[in-house]
Scaffold this motif. Sequence first.
Motif, short mmCIF file in Angstrom:
data_model
loop_
_atom_site.label_atom_id
_atom_site.label_comp_id
_atom_site.label_asym_id
_atom_site.label_seq_id
_atom_site.Cartn_x
_atom_site.Cartn_y
_atom_site.Cartn_z
N VAL A 274 -33.45 -21.36 -62.09
CA VAL A 274 -33.22 -22.20 -63.26
C VAL A 274 -32.10 -23.18 -62.96
CG1 VAL A 274 -32.30 -22.24 -65.62
CG2 VAL A 274 -34.08 -20.59 -65.00
N GLU A 275 -32.29 -24.43 -63.37
CA GLU A 275 -31.27 -25.45 -63.28
C GLU A 275 -30.99 -25.98 -64.69
OE1 GLU A 275 -30.21 -27.45 -59.58
OE2 GLU A 275 -29.56 -25.57 -60.50
N ARG B 225 -34.05 -31.94 -54.48
CA ARG B 225 -33.53 -30.58 -54.55
C ARG B 225 -34.54 -29.65 -55.21
NH1 ARG B 225 -27.78 -28.42 -56.30
NH2 ARG B 225 -28.30 -27.46 -58.27
N ALA B 226 -35.17 -30.10 -56.29
CA ALA B 226 -36.17 -29.28 -56.97
C ALA B 226 -37.37 -29.02 -56.06
CB ALA B 226 -36.63 -29.98 -58.26
N ASN B 227 -37.77 -30.05 -55.31
CA ASN B 227 -38.88 -29.87 -54.38
C ASN B 227 -38.57 -28.81 -53.33
OD1 ASN B 227 -40.29 -31.85 -55.72
ND2 ASN B 227 -39.78 -33.47 -54.25
N LEU C 248 -37.51 -23.67 -63.30
CA LEU C 248 -37.44 -24.25 -64.63
C LEU C 248 -36.16 -25.08 -64.72
CD1 LEU C 248 -38.48 -21.37 -67.10
CD2 LEU C 248 -39.83 -23.35 -66.38
N ALA C 249 -36.26 -26.25 -65.32
CA ALA C 249 -35.09 -27.11 -65.50
C ALA C 249 -34.94 -27.41 -66.99
CB ALA C 249 -35.24 -28.40 -64.70
N VAL D 33 -36.21 -22.88 -75.20
CA VAL D 33 -35.76 -22.46 -73.87
C VAL D 33 -36.08 -20.99 -73.64
CG1 VAL D 33 -33.72 -22.09 -72.41
CG2 VAL D 33 -33.95 -24.20 -73.74
N GLY D 34 -35.77 -20.15 -74.62
CA GLY D 34 -36.04 -18.72 -74.49
C GLY D 34 -37.52 -18.43 -74.33
N ASP D 35 -38.36 -19.14 -75.08
CA ASP D 35 -39.81 -18.93 -74.99
C ASP D 35 -40.33 -19.28 -73.61
OD1 ASP D 35 -42.60 -18.68 -76.18
OD2 ASP D 35 -42.61 -20.80 -75.58
N GLN D 36 -39.88 -20.41 -73.04
CA GLN D 36 -40.36 -20.79 -71.72
C GLN D 36 -39.89 -19.81 -70.64
OE1 GLN D 36 -39.30 -24.94 -71.15
NE2 GLN D 36 -41.18 -25.61 -72.16
N LEU D 37 -38.66 -19.35 -70.77
CA LEU D 37 -38.16 -18.36 -69.82
C LEU D 37 -39.01 -17.09 -69.84
CD1 LEU D 37 -34.31 -18.69 -70.36
CD2 LEU D 37 -35.50 -19.01 -68.18
#
Length: 294
Positions: free
Chosen positions: A228-229, A247-249, A259-260, A273-277
Amino acid sequence: MRTVFRSAEADTAFGAATVRWRVRRGQWRRPARGVVVTHNRELDRREQQELALCLAPPASALGGLTALERDRLKGFGQTTTWVVLPEGARRPQHDAVFHWSTRLDHEDVHPTHEPRRTRTARSLVDAASWAPSDRAARTYVIAALQQGLVSARTVREALQRRGPCRRRALIVESVLDAVGGIQSLPERDFDDVRRSVGLPAPTRQARAKGSDGRFYLDATWDEWDIAVEVHGVGHLEAEQWSTDLTRANEIVIGGRRLLAFSSFSVRRQRAEVGDQLVRLFLARGWTKPDASRP
């Protein structure tokens, strides 16, 4: 060149006889009682702003986004005119948006700028307070800081003079984001989100290697190959944005799912944010602990 005047101002500047003669011949116009325009064309947007100001009491000032536009804020094409009136003044007959204030002295109004308008930091605070949404308010603050129209100090001073106002906390957060003063806040706030949805503790600032050397991630979970970023506004600068994409690549090439999130989302959109995590962890084989077990 100024073209819209209160009648008394026009009489002083050009002479009452000259004003009457030019208006009578149709060379100049009176678009409203007590106002003279020194041409006979339709008023453009900026002249409409000046007309609204001329219809207001002399102590009034253009404010909010209207004043910011006059001070060269770019990126917000808007047609609404905002005017700040002295407390207790009667609302003029115009379709501008009017607000009332007890603070229209030299500290909050430009002493020499024409047309009369609030100082840039005060205009920004007002614009954010009057914005149609939190997102719009945040965008105004960040844009003004990134375009160099205000500094964190001048916004802070304007807030202190303004006193209680709508979205005060959001304005402060947005200033901190824009100047890069929140490096430690996303990590703390992100951890609050992480704990609230029952995720395991990550490895903080895990070292990961890219093609140009080493860099650090905000959080990783090696067991599930998740990273996570959390990005502040500074990451929107062109050079930093390009670096972040590379960097993400590298993170994804290395096998992790990434996930960013923006620091704004971590603070203000925690449910999303919590749902995506949680959905990513479940997709990677994580099983949520049974809260009913002792």
